[in-house]
Design a protein around this motif. Structure first.
Motif, PDB file in Angstrom:
ATOM      1  N   THR A 148     -29.899   5.326 -42.975  1.00 33.42           N
ATOM      2  CA  THR A 148     -29.268   6.484 -43.526  1.00 33.42           C
ATOM      3  C   THR A 148     -28.979   7.414 -41.991  1.00 33.42           C
ATOM      4  O   THR A 148     -27.986   7.743 -41.608  1.00 33.42           O
ATOM      5  CB  THR A 148     -29.797   7.376 -44.387  1.00 33.42           C
ATOM      6  N   LEU A 149     -30.095   7.523 -41.347  1.00 31.43           N
ATOM      7  CA  LEU A 149     -30.187   8.292 -40.021  1.00 31.43           C
ATOM      8  C   LEU A 149     -29.468   7.571 -39.254  1.00 31.43           C
ATOM      9  O   LEU A 149     -28.731   8.097 -38.308  1.00 31.43           O
ATOM     10  CB  LEU A 149     -31.593   8.336 -39.570  1.00 31.43           C
ATOM     11  N   PHE A 150     -29.195   6.258 -39.102  1.00 28.89           N
ATOM     12  CA  PHE A 150     -28.608   5.523 -38.141  1.00 28.89           C
ATOM     13  C   PHE A 150     -27.126   5.756 -38.267  1.00 28.89           C
ATOM     14  O   PHE A 150     -26.381   5.824 -37.478  1.00 28.89           O
ATOM     15  CB  PHE A 150     -29.128   4.258 -37.990  1.00 28.89           C
ATOM     16  N   MET A 151     -26.916   5.714 -39.607  1.00 33.01           N
ATOM     17  CA  MET A 151     -25.529   5.809 -39.882  1.00 33.01           C
ATOM     18  C   MET A 151     -24.787   7.241 -39.469  1.00 33.01           C
ATOM     19  O   MET A 151     -23.801   7.324 -39.071  1.00 33.01           O
ATOM     20  CB  MET A 151     -25.055   5.466 -41.356  1.00 33.01           C
ATOM     21  N   PHE A 152     -25.655   8.126 -39.864  1.00 32.29           N
ATOM     22  CA  PHE A 152     -25.387   9.637 -39.628  1.00 32.29           C
ATOM     23  C   PHE A 152     -25.217   9.521 -38.013  1.00 32.29           C
ATOM     24  O   PHE A 152     -24.088  10.604 -37.339  1.00 32.29           O
ATOM     25  CB  PHE A 152     -26.349  10.447 -40.221  1.00 32.29           C
ATOM     26  N   LEU A 183     -24.281   7.456 -35.945  1.00 30.15           N
ATOM     27  CA  LEU A 183     -23.264   6.556 -35.410  1.00 30.15           C
ATOM     28  C   LEU A 183     -22.054   7.267 -35.858  1.00 30.15           C
ATOM     29  O   LEU A 183     -21.225   7.497 -34.795  1.00 30.15           O
ATOM     30  CB  LEU A 183     -23.386   5.190 -36.134  1.00 30.15           C
ATOM     31  N   LEU A 184     -21.798   7.836 -36.817  1.00 32.87           N
ATOM     32  CA  LEU A 184     -20.881   8.934 -37.610  1.00 32.87           C
ATOM     33  C   LEU A 184     -20.640   9.907 -36.380  1.00 32.87           C
ATOM     34  O   LEU A 184     -19.485  10.024 -35.970  1.00 32.87           O
ATOM     35  CB  LEU A 184     -21.087   8.985 -38.733  1.00 32.87           C
ATOM     36  N   ILE A 185     -21.664  10.679 -35.989  1.00 34.48           N
ATOM     37  CA  ILE A 185     -21.450  11.819 -35.191  1.00 34.48           C
ATOM     38  C   ILE A 185     -20.907  11.374 -33.866  1.00 34.48           C
ATOM     39  O   ILE A 185     -20.067  12.208 -33.157  1.00 34.48           O
ATOM     40  CB  ILE A 185     -22.843  12.621 -35.238  1.00 34.48           C
ATOM     41  N   SER A 186     -21.730  10.190 -33.370  1.00 37.11           N
ATOM     42  CA  SER A 186     -21.127   9.668 -31.899  1.00 37.11           C
ATOM     43  C   SER A 186     -19.660   9.343 -32.066  1.00 37.11           C
ATOM     44  O   SER A 186     -19.025   9.469 -31.165  1.00 37.11           O
ATOM     45  CB  SER A 186     -22.192   8.393 -31.654  1.00 37.11           C
ATOM     46  N   MET A 187     -19.220   8.712 -33.028  1.00 41.04           N
ATOM     47  CA  MET A 187     -17.956   8.198 -33.007  1.00 41.04           C
ATOM     48  C   MET A 187     -16.784   9.545 -33.265  1.00 41.04           C
ATOM     49  O   MET A 187     -15.925   9.621 -32.387  1.00 41.04           O
ATOM     50  CB  MET A 187     -17.467   7.331 -34.368  1.00 41.04           C
ATOM     51  N   LEU A 188     -17.463  10.628 -33.914  1.00 40.21           N
ATOM     52  CA  LEU A 188     -16.520  11.731 -34.055  1.00 40.21           C
ATOM     53  C   LEU A 188     -16.330  12.500 -32.683  1.00 40.21           C
ATOM     54  O   LEU A 188     -15.361  13.019 -32.135  1.00 40.21           O
ATOM     55  CB  LEU A 188     -17.054  12.483 -34.904  1.00 40.21           C
ATOM     56  N   LEU A 189     -17.468  12.510 -31.947  1.00 40.86           N
ATOM     57  CA  LEU A 189     -17.712  13.079 -30.783  1.00 40.86           C
ATOM     58  C   LEU A 189     -16.914  12.246 -29.498  1.00 40.86           C
ATOM     59  O   LEU A 189     -16.014  12.848 -28.860  1.00 40.86           O
ATOM     60  CB  LEU A 189     -19.176  13.351 -30.267  1.00 40.86           C
ATOM     61  N   LEU A 190     -16.930  10.853 -29.715  1.00 41.60           N
ATOM     62  CA  LEU A 190     -15.808  10.016 -28.894  1.00 41.60           C
ATOM     63  C   LEU A 190     -14.465  10.292 -28.871  1.00 41.60           C
ATOM     64  O   LEU A 190     -13.774  10.510 -28.055  1.00 41.60           O
ATOM     65  CB  LEU A 190     -16.464   8.634 -29.007  1.00 41.60           C
ATOM     66  N   LEU A 191     -14.183  10.425 -30.245  1.00 41.18           N
ATOM     67  CA  LEU A 191     -12.776  10.629 -30.670  1.00 41.18           C
ATOM     68  C   LEU A 191     -12.451  12.188 -30.258  1.00 41.18           C
ATOM     69  O   LEU A 191     -11.075  12.263 -29.591  1.00 41.18           O
ATOM     70  CB  LEU A 191     -12.460  10.766 -32.092  1.00 41.18           C
ATOM     71  N   PHE A 192     -13.100  13.009 -30.095  1.00 42.08           N
ATOM     72  CA  PHE A 192     -12.949  14.311 -29.772  1.00 42.08           C
ATOM     73  C   PHE A 192     -12.859  14.528 -28.083  1.00 42.08           C
ATOM     74  O   PHE A 192     -11.743  15.073 -27.817  1.00 42.08           O
ATOM     75  CB  PHE A 192     -14.117  15.387 -30.004  1.00 42.08           C
ATOM     76  N   ILE A 193     -13.509  13.787 -27.602  1.00 35.63           N
ATOM     77  CA  ILE A 193     -13.688  13.559 -26.141  1.00 35.63           C
ATOM     78  C   ILE A 193     -12.132  12.760 -25.704  1.00 35.63           C
ATOM     79  O   ILE A 193     -11.529  13.199 -24.869  1.00 35.63           O
ATOM     80  CB  ILE A 193     -14.788  12.909 -25.385  1.00 35.63           C
ATOM     81  N   LEU A 194     -11.616  11.868 -26.496  1.00 35.08           N
ATOM     82  CA  LEU A 194     -10.666  11.039 -25.976  1.00 35.08           C
ATOM     83  C   LEU A 194      -9.264  11.836 -26.310  1.00 35.08           C
ATOM     84  O   LEU A 194      -8.430  11.989 -25.565  1.00 35.08           O
ATOM     85  CB  LEU A 194     -10.594  10.052 -26.827  1.00 35.08           C
ATOM     86  N   LEU A 195      -9.174  12.898 -27.550  1.00 34.69           N
ATOM     87  CA  LEU A 195      -8.272  13.609 -27.577  1.00 34.69           C
ATOM     88  C   LEU A 195      -8.113  14.846 -26.602  1.00 34.69           C
ATOM     89  O   LEU A 195      -7.181  15.151 -26.056  1.00 34.69           O
ATOM     90  CB  LEU A 195      -8.366  14.198 -28.920  1.00 34.69           C
ATOM     91  N   LEU A 196      -9.285  15.318 -26.191  1.00 35.47           N
ATOM     92  CA  LEU A 196      -9.259  16.355 -25.156  1.00 35.47           C
ATOM     93  C   LEU A 196      -8.781  15.716 -23.776  1.00 35.47           C
ATOM     94  O   LEU A 196      -8.150  16.511 -23.178  1.00 35.47           O
ATOM     95  CB  LEU A 196     -10.753  16.691 -24.823  1.00 35.47           C
ATOM     96  N   PHE A 197      -9.319  14.407 -23.463  1.00 39.69           N
ATOM     97  CA  PHE A 197      -9.139  13.799 -22.165  1.00 39.69           C
ATOM     98  C   PHE A 197      -7.566  13.689 -22.147  1.00 39.69           C
ATOM     99  O   PHE A 197      -6.770  13.827 -20.925  1.00 39.69           O
ATOM    100  CB  PHE A 197      -9.916  12.623 -22.109  1.00 39.69           C
ATOM    101  N   THR A 198      -6.754  13.277 -23.228  1.00 43.61           N
ATOM    102  CA  THR A 198      -5.134  12.614 -22.881  1.00 43.61           C
ATOM    103  C   THR A 198      -4.509  13.960 -22.902  1.00 43.61           C
ATOM    104  O   THR A 198      -3.484  13.808 -22.267  1.00 43.61           O
ATOM    105  CB  THR A 198      -5.184  12.006 -24.363  1.00 43.61           C
TER     106      THR A 198
END
Length: 135
Positions: A67-71, A73-88
């Motif tokens: 459960t902790l691992f999935m949480f 992973l989800l936070i990391s993916m959201l952060l990566l998505l946010f950085i990509l949107l910001l970067f573009t």
């Protein structure tokens, strides 16, 4: 083992004199015990389960790691998505400024210095000169 004084059998086979029979220990089948002494043996057998400490809770961590691992992973993916949107949305035109100094010209003409040394010399003179100008 030797038979004791006035005994027909040794300690291991002494049960045969009394007429009781040996049975396999219910806790550990690797050894046997006299049937009539089974209750006493069960109290002191080394194979019996030891009491758990008061703080022990069985399966307390079962599933928690996943459960902790999935949480995470989800936070990391959201952060990566946010950085990509910001970067573009950013305009990343970086101006390159190579500064110069009279010592640099002498060293660049030195035949002992190769391409790698030239690159480092330009970087160092630019950073040193910029540093001295800023401070």
């Amino acid at each position: 083992m030797e038979a004791g004084k006035d005994k027909l059998y040794c300690g291991e086979h002494g049960f045969m004199e009394k007429g009781s029979r040996r049975i396999v220990c219910p806790l550990d089948p690797k050894h046997t015990v006299c049937e009539d002494k089974l209750h006493t043996h069960m109290l002191k057998c080394n194979a019996k389960e030891k009491p758990k400490p008061v703080y022990y809770v069985e399966n307390i961590n079962a599933g928690l790691f996943l459960t902790l691992f999935m949480f995470i992973l989800l936070i990391s993916m959201l952060l990566l998505l946010f950085i990509l949107l910001l970067f573009t949305g950013l305009c990343l035109d970086v101006d390159e400024h190579v500064l110069s100094h009279s010592v640099l010209h002498q060293e660049l003409k030195n035949p002992k210095n190769g391409d790698s040394a030239h690159k480092h010399l330009r970087q160092q003179v630019s950073s040193q000169w910029a540093h001295s100008v800023m401070w």
